[in-house]
Design a protein around this motif. Structure first.
Motif, mmCIF file in Angstrom:
data_model
loop_
_atom_site.group_PDB
_atom_site.id
_atom_site.type_symbol
_atom_site.label_atom_id
_atom_site.label_comp_id
_atom_site.label_asym_id
_atom_site.label_seq_id
_atom_site.Cartn_x
_atom_site.Cartn_y
_atom_site.Cartn_z
ATOM 1 N N VAL A 14 43.877 50.018 0.120
ATOM 2 C CA VAL A 14 44.523 48.747 -0.213
ATOM 3 C C VAL A 14 43.490 47.640 -0.310
ATOM 4 O O VAL A 14 43.525 46.817 -1.238
ATOM 5 C CB VAL A 14 45.633 48.400 0.808
ATOM 6 N N GLU A 74 50.256 43.194 0.193
ATOM 7 C CA GLU A 74 49.540 44.472 0.151
ATOM 8 C C GLU A 74 49.925 45.261 -1.089
ATOM 9 O O GLU A 74 49.076 45.834 -1.768
ATOM 10 C CB GLU A 74 49.863 45.321 1.386
ATOM 11 N N TRP A 78 47.876 47.318 -4.980
ATOM 12 C CA TRP A 78 47.880 48.571 -5.735
ATOM 13 C C TRP A 78 48.737 48.527 -6.975
ATOM 14 O O TRP A 78 48.573 49.337 -7.863
ATOM 15 C CB TRP A 78 48.230 49.806 -4.913
#
Length: 114
Positions: A14, A74, A78
């Motif tokens: 991450v 977070e 991605w």
């Protein structure tokens, strides 16, 4: 079902995808650069997996500092970071290998991704 396991902790993957979105996040990244002596996004494999989540090189601590313990933030690391950036930054932490496996073996089954 696809399972990917980070060579180091999943937080390192991450961290690889973190790109500051505002001045506060830029300041947090700079603070981590100063604390660690390197950019954690580019050398996340050097964030050591350890039992002490407050240790300077703890990937959990670094991720919490960068993303302020915000799960949605977070997730942006991605979902929105370009795959080519993730491959470059994730060469040493297993992320690039995982992405390549997905591209080379899974993508053929479900259609091209990249």
């Amino acid at each position: 079902m696809v399972i990917g396991l980070a060579i180091v902790e999943r937080e390192s993957w991450v961290v690889s995808g973190f790109d500051p979105r505002n001045e506060d996040e830029t300041a947090r990244l700079e603070a981590e650069r100063q604390r660690l002596g390197f950019d954690p996004r580019l050398r996340s494999h050097e964030l050591t997996a350890c039992k002490d989540d407050r240790a300077p090189r703890s990937p959990k601590r670094v991720l919490h500092e960068l993303c302020s313990r915000d799960w949605d933030r977070e997730r942006i690391c991605w979902y929105e970071t370009r795959l080519d950036a993730l491959r470059i930054r994730g060469r040493e932490n297993g992320l690039a290998a995982f992405l390549d496996e997905v591209r080379d073996h899974l993508a053929v089954l479900i259609g091209d991704i990249d």
